[in-house]
Scaffold this active site. Structure first.
Site, PDB file in Angstrom:
ATOM      1  N   TYR A  82      30.332 -12.349  21.193  1.00  0.00           N
ATOM      2  CA  TYR A  82      28.903 -12.494  20.711  1.00  0.00           C
ATOM      3  C   TYR A  82      28.407 -13.849  21.460  1.00  0.00           C
ATOM      4  O   TYR A  82      28.846 -15.053  21.131  1.00  0.00           O
ATOM      5  CB  TYR A  82      28.742 -12.605  19.351  1.00  0.00           C
ATOM      6  N   TYR A 120      19.117  -8.438  23.296  1.00  0.00           N
ATOM      7  CA  TYR A 120      19.570  -9.023  22.180  1.00  0.00           C
ATOM      8  C   TYR A 120      19.284  -8.117  21.079  1.00  0.00           C
ATOM      9  O   TYR A 120      18.155  -7.936  20.654  1.00  0.00           O
ATOM     10  CB  TYR A 120      18.853 -10.433  21.877  1.00  0.00           C
TER      11      TYR A 120
END
Lengths: 306, 395
Positions: free
Chosen positions: B296, B346
């Site tokens: 991440y 995102y």
């Protein structure tokens, strides 16, 4: 500068008079301009391909180039006495349009603007000032009025400038976001308001904890009191914020995470520490500062000898 | 074989997504519906077969509206996970648990947002609150000082990490350059065809020191959905299953949401270490068994800290690992072969789970050779989660 005279007096004397020479449309009402306007707005009514112009196009026919400096706008001399008296701000507040009929292809529009009204001095969120209403009348060659527009502006003296002369006016500028307060953290902020930096202490096992909470993570006691911190500590980590700018902060904005000497940590801003001087491990001390009327916050300053 | 209750019993059978943009031009609900139906089509399932939904607590699309719009019939399981992107892999864990427990057969995980065009997490604005909750009180320790954005919260950890490990801004930059290099080869990425250089990273403006603009992930509009079902059923569907070999959540001692500043050592991610220990224990696998990873990447420093927490390198050694090119294509552990959130888009990490699935299937735009297992992680700095996806073995 002697400005005890009513700055609105010259404007009041001009009520009913034109504020600039009549404006004659450069072209008569025509299909290409109608087409462009309808495309931009998304208007598809076939009526506007059949000889009529949309009523809402009214000010388009005589529109002039936008001039951001009002002092340079032709005919706006009535604003100058306001500027001279310190009412330099200008804000557009209202725009009303009234359509009496649709225009037809080939008609030529003339716009005449007169000063219709000047208000008494009003206190607003922007500052103290006067509302001026300018009436625009749109005629065709026969003299028939086809529409009107009222444009209202506020000529004002900004709040900060007025502060010394008058009591504070409504609507505070955006300030720092206040910490939400509930039963678990009220003691801390009440302490800061009283000029004291308090840290929560478990009365069961004596552990200090921050941020505070209702239960001791060490012994699960719900009983606690507070102790006053020395305010001394050393810099553990820090950031320097640049973007996005959030009112009312000034940037670059250092925000520090400090190891307090009693063994807890606190986040706060730096006070009078130049950014290049920030160094992990440097000694610091808390100073409580009133940042806005009635609102105090802890800040870190260089500790003596630091 | 494993104490782990799942033991590879559930798998991801379908993936779907909208385009990743800065302005989708349509409602978040529509984005959700588009991604979900795409994922179902990928799996070869019909909307009427869906009986479970999982999403993030931050998703604005309530399950009932999603379900009636896609033409669902009977919804037997629905569950949400909090903590922003920390939920990314936990939603899959919830779905897998429901499948394994027999509560539902086909559970769709979704995340749909017009984050860039409608609200922007990076703007630093706090929603108006009517109740002073513990969550709001927590942010109250930072709001009055202007510490109000995700970048600023993470920057505090990053500064201390630099102090402890010797990492530099250029080390953060190497992460960004690698992600953009991968994204440049991914036609679905917002930054497709747009790699950056380290010099460009170093010249990008400061957002919150030590973070520069190019250390921060994008803000995006878009949606991703995943179909989770039993591995057994998945084997009969259209795509090779990506078997959930391990999945875990974690929040550790003195955890806060984004601001765990009160631990003895903030230059390590103890909640991630907790998740890592669970994954290795559940699966019997080790870091060396991962051929690639989706880490991440909301902010570059946390990629370095995660590489250490998962044991791909020792503490403090991640900057050298990255300098040696180990996270690039051809490195020891190619990371974020889709370009990550720095490069692709995102979508709160759910697009990363989809890339993990593509690596298992061999359909990534940057395929890694002989992939057996992929680690996929979720948002960090918050209570977090992670998965190991594998090919699974026929038993």
């Amino acid at each position: 500068m002697a400005n005890s005279a009513d700055p609105a007096a010259p404007a009041r004397a001009a009520i009913g008079h034109t504020v600039w020479p009549a404006r004659v449309a450069r072209e008569p009402v025509n299909q290409p301009m109608i087409n462009a306007w309808c495309d931009a707005i998304g208007e598809t009514n076939p009526r506007y391909r059949a000889g009529f112009a949309p009523a809402a196009m009214l000010p388009v026919w005589t529109m002039r180039k936008f001039t951001p400096d009002p002092a340079r706008v032709e005919g706006m001399a009535i604003l100058q006495p306001f500027d001279a008296a310190g009412y330099v701000g200008v804000a557009a507040t209202n725009l009303e349009q009234e359509y009496l009929r649709e225009l037809r292809l080939g008609e030529r529009v003339t716009e005449e603007a007169t000063l219709e009204a000047v208000s008494d001095e009003k206190k607003t969120a922007l500052g103290s000032g006067f509302f001026l209403t300018i009436l625009h009348e749109f005629r065709v060659d026969s003299g028939e009025v086809v529409g009107r527009m009222r444009f209202r502006i506020l000529k004002f003296r900004a709040r900060e400038m007025a502060a010394t002369a008058r009591p504070a006016v409504a609507a505070a500028p955006p300030g720092r976001l206040r910490p939400p307060v509930n039963r678990d953290n009220a003691f801390f902020w009440e302490g800061i308001a009283a000029g004291r930096l308090l840290v929560q202490r478990c009365t069961g096992c004596g552990t200090l904890r921050h941020p505070p909470g209702p239960m001791c993570p060490q012994c699960q006691s719900l009983e606690w009191d507070t102790v006053q911190s020395s305010g001394r500590g050393t810099l553990y980590s820090f950031v320097v914020a640049h973007h996005p700018p959030i009112p009312p902060f000034e940037y670059p904005l250092p925000i520090l995470l400090v190891d307090m000497e009693e063994g807890w940590r606190l986040v706060a801003n730096a006070f009078q520490i130049e950014r290049p001087a920030l160094e992990i491990g440097m000694p610091l001390a808390v100073e409580i500062v009133e940042v806005e009327p009635g609102f105090r916050l802890p800040f870190f300053v260089r500790a003596a000898g630091g | 074989m494993s104490r782990f209750v799942l033991g590879g019993a559930a798998a991801i059978a379908g993936i779907g997504a909208t385009e990743f943009s800065k302005q989708s031009g349509r409602s978040e609900l529509r984005l959700a519906c588009e991604a979900i139906t795409a994922a179902l089509a990928d799996a070869g399932l019909r909307p009427a077969e869906v009986d479970g939904l999982c999403t993030y607590s931050l998703d604005h699309n309530i399950e009932s509206e999603v379900f009636r719009n896609i033409g669902g019939r009977e919804l037997k399981f629905f569950s949400r996970v909090h903590y922003g992107g920390g939920a990314a892999c936990a939603t899959v864990l919830q779905a897998a648990l429901a499948v394994q427990a027999g509560l539902a057969e086909v559970v769709v995980v979704y995340r749909a947002m017009n984050e860039r065009s409608e609200y922007r997490f990076g703007s630093g604005l706090m929603p108006a609150a009517h109740v002073v909750t513990a969550e709001l009180v927590q942010f109250g320790w930072y709001m009055p000082y202007g510490l109000m954005t995700p970048a600023s919260w993470v920057a505090m950890l990053a500064r201390r990490y630099m102090h402890e490990s010797g990492a530099t801004s250029a080390d953060f930059g190497r992460v960004a350059v690698t992600m953009r290099e991968h994204a440049a080869r991914n036609p679905a990425a917002w930054f497709h065809g747009k790699p950056i250089t380290l010099a460009e990273h170093q010249a990008s403006r400061p957002i919150c020191e030590p973070l520069r603009l190019l250390d921060c992930c994008q803000e995006s509009d878009g949606a991703v959905a995943l179909v989770v079902t039993s591995t057994e059923r998945a084997r009969g569907l259209r795509q090779p299953p990506a078997v959930i070999a391990a999945a875990a959540q974690g929040a550790a001692s003195d955890q806060q949401q984004m601001t765990s500043y009160y631990r003895a050592d903030i230059a390590r991610l103890t909640e991630v270490e907790l998740v890592a220990r669970q994954l290795w224990a559940q699966s019997g696998l080790a870091p060396a068994d991962m051929q690639t990873a989706v880490i991440y990447d909301h902010f570059t420093p946390l990629v370095l800290m995660q590489l250490e927490a998962y044991g791909f390198c020792d503490r403090g050694a991640a900057p050298q690992f990255v300098r040696d090119g180990q996270i690039g294509l051809g490195g020891r552990l190619p990371v974020n072969t889709h370009g990550g959130q720095l490069g692709e888009g995102y979508i709160h990490g759910l697009n990363g789970v989809a890339e993990g699935v593509r690596q298992i299937r061999g359909t990534s735009c940057n395929p890694v050779a002989a992939v057996e297992h992929v680690l996929v992680t979720a948002g960090t700095g918050v209570p977090t989660s992670a998965l190991i996806l594998g090919r699974g073995t026929r038993r």
